[in-house]
Design a protein around this motif. Sequence first.
Motif, mmCIF file in Angstrom:
data_model
loop_
_atom_site.group_PDB
_atom_site.id
_atom_site.type_symbol
_atom_site.label_atom_id
_atom_site.label_comp_id
_atom_site.label_asym_id
_atom_site.label_seq_id
_atom_site.Cartn_x
_atom_site.Cartn_y
_atom_site.Cartn_z
ATOM 1 N N UNK A 114 9.257 -50.112 14.071
ATOM 2 C CA UNK A 114 9.108 -50.315 12.632
ATOM 3 C C UNK A 114 10.494 -50.223 12.015
ATOM 4 N N UNK A 115 11.002 -51.353 11.519
ATOM 5 C CA UNK A 115 12.353 -51.422 10.986
ATOM 6 C C UNK A 115 12.341 -52.017 9.579
ATOM 7 N N UNK A 116 13.046 -51.390 8.657
ATOM 8 C CA UNK A 116 13.172 -51.902 7.284
ATOM 9 C C UNK A 116 11.810 -52.155 6.651
ATOM 10 N N UNK A 117 10.964 -51.144 6.715
ATOM 11 C CA UNK A 117 9.618 -51.232 6.136
ATOM 12 C C UNK A 117 9.461 -50.134 5.085
ATOM 13 N N UNK A 118 8.849 -50.484 3.967
ATOM 14 C CA UNK A 118 8.534 -49.529 2.921
ATOM 15 C C UNK A 118 7.055 -49.186 2.967
ATOM 16 N N UNK A 119 6.759 -47.895 3.119
ATOM 17 C CA UNK A 119 5.392 -47.387 3.015
ATOM 18 C C UNK A 119 5.334 -46.550 1.742
ATOM 19 N N UNK A 120 4.609 -47.000 0.748
ATOM 20 C CA UNK A 120 4.598 -46.298 -0.525
ATOM 21 C C UNK A 120 3.187 -46.225 -1.105
ATOM 22 N N UNK A 121 2.813 -45.011 -1.520
ATOM 23 C CA UNK A 121 1.554 -44.839 -2.221
ATOM 24 C C UNK A 121 0.314 -45.064 -1.394
ATOM 25 N N UNK A 122 0.418 -44.903 -0.083
ATOM 26 C CA UNK A 122 -0.749 -45.042 0.791
ATOM 27 C C UNK A 122 -1.443 -43.685 0.935
ATOM 28 N N UNK A 168 15.507 -47.167 9.471
ATOM 29 C CA UNK A 168 15.851 -47.742 8.166
ATOM 30 C C UNK A 168 14.619 -48.063 7.335
ATOM 31 N N UNK A 169 13.721 -47.080 7.250
ATOM 32 C CA UNK A 169 12.482 -47.259 6.493
ATOM 33 C C UNK A 169 12.417 -46.289 5.319
ATOM 34 N N UNK A 170 11.443 -46.487 4.466
ATOM 35 C CA UNK A 170 11.191 -45.600 3.335
ATOM 36 C C UNK A 170 9.728 -45.210 3.331
ATOM 37 N N UNK A 171 9.475 -43.887 3.290
ATOM 38 C CA UNK A 171 8.127 -43.349 3.143
ATOM 39 C C UNK A 171 8.100 -42.573 1.829
ATOM 40 N N UNK A 172 7.393 -43.089 0.833
ATOM 41 C CA UNK A 172 7.415 -42.465 -0.486
ATOM 42 C C UNK A 172 6.012 -42.339 -1.068
ATOM 43 N N UNK A 173 5.706 -41.135 -1.554
ATOM 44 C CA UNK A 173 4.469 -40.893 -2.312
ATOM 45 C C UNK A 173 3.212 -41.237 -1.519
ATOM 46 N N UNK A 174 3.247 -41.003 -0.219
ATOM 47 C CA UNK A 174 2.044 -41.159 0.603
ATOM 48 C C UNK A 174 1.291 -39.834 0.630
ATOM 49 N N UNK A 204 15.102 -42.703 12.564
ATOM 50 C CA UNK A 204 16.515 -42.673 12.201
ATOM 51 C C UNK A 204 16.742 -43.432 10.897
ATOM 52 N N UNK A 205 17.747 -42.972 10.143
ATOM 53 C CA UNK A 205 18.186 -43.623 8.904
ATOM 54 C C UNK A 205 17.013 -43.957 7.987
ATOM 55 N N UNK A 206 16.127 -42.987 7.817
ATOM 56 C CA UNK A 206 14.882 -43.202 7.066
ATOM 57 C C UNK A 206 14.739 -42.149 5.984
ATOM 58 N N UNK A 207 14.223 -42.559 4.819
ATOM 59 C CA UNK A 207 14.021 -41.644 3.707
ATOM 60 C C UNK A 207 12.549 -41.278 3.569
ATOM 61 N N UNK A 208 12.309 -39.978 3.329
ATOM 62 C CA UNK A 208 10.978 -39.467 3.012
ATOM 63 C C UNK A 208 11.046 -38.881 1.599
ATOM 64 N N UNK A 259 14.761 -36.860 15.166
ATOM 65 C CA UNK A 259 14.914 -37.273 13.783
ATOM 66 C C UNK A 259 16.390 -37.215 13.430
ATOM 67 N N UNK A 260 17.000 -38.378 13.142
ATOM 68 C CA UNK A 260 18.423 -38.417 12.827
ATOM 69 C C UNK A 260 18.649 -39.212 11.550
ATOM 70 N N UNK A 261 19.618 -38.792 10.774
ATOM 71 C CA UNK A 261 19.941 -39.507 9.554
ATOM 72 C C UNK A 261 18.820 -39.500 8.542
ATOM 73 N N UNK A 262 18.035 -38.426 8.497
ATOM 74 C CA UNK A 262 16.860 -38.362 7.635
ATOM 75 C C UNK A 262 17.253 -37.799 6.271
ATOM 76 N N UNK A 263 16.744 -38.403 5.232
ATOM 77 C CA UNK A 263 16.913 -37.886 3.886
ATOM 78 C C UNK A 263 15.526 -37.587 3.327
ATOM 79 N N UNK A 264 15.206 -36.316 3.155
ATOM 80 C CA UNK A 264 13.919 -35.928 2.628
ATOM 81 C C UNK A 264 14.097 -35.378 1.217
ATOM 82 N N UNK A 265 13.426 -35.994 0.248
ATOM 83 C CA UNK A 265 13.549 -35.627 -1.152
ATOM 84 C C UNK A 265 12.176 -35.188 -1.653
#
Length: 206
Positions: free
Chosen positions: A111-119, A142-148, A168-172, A198-204
Amino acid sequence: VRIASQVLTTTNRFAFKFMDSELGEKPNLSITRTYVDDVSVNGRLIAVYSGKTHIAYSSFNNVRGGTGAVLYVFGDEATISFTSITGCTASADDFGTGGGAVGFEGGTMKIHYVTFSGNSVDNAGGALKINRAIGGVVEIESCLFAHNFAALTGGAIDVRNDASLTVSATKFISNQAGADTDEANSCWRSSNGDCGYLTGICAIGT
């Protein structure tokens, strides 16, 4: 391809099912530049049992169904890239045990460059559930997981049963689970699920 404002009624719990032919030939499925919005299915939209699956440059919005509402992968290879999966809702059924958007049972998935949001899901894995995948390997980059949201564990991702997950390189961002701990809110693993790379993770947020 555009599928919008549809209720897809199925008798076998899948709207689209891909598996070996009677001659044992494996399917190669490619879904590109496809838009799906406001679709209900009494099961999951796409189920892949074997072969290679590639989904790219697509959008899946507001899909409602059983666990793994958009995609359920049972084996071989699957790739999702440059795609958004948003606002999908899944309810646990007798077939699967989690995954608001995507469920995974075995094989290899990238899974590369995929946005998962609000699921959301009323079980585990608000966006993605990696379940009973003995020897299964999932790579997220290089994905984004937001507001799941998951009612139990894994607000973004839930990992079970000897599956291996590399992120890797993924934001939560602000994912939430009913268990309400830092681990449960982002990536939850059972005692024998591997969520350790888990590398390069940004969790907000949570």
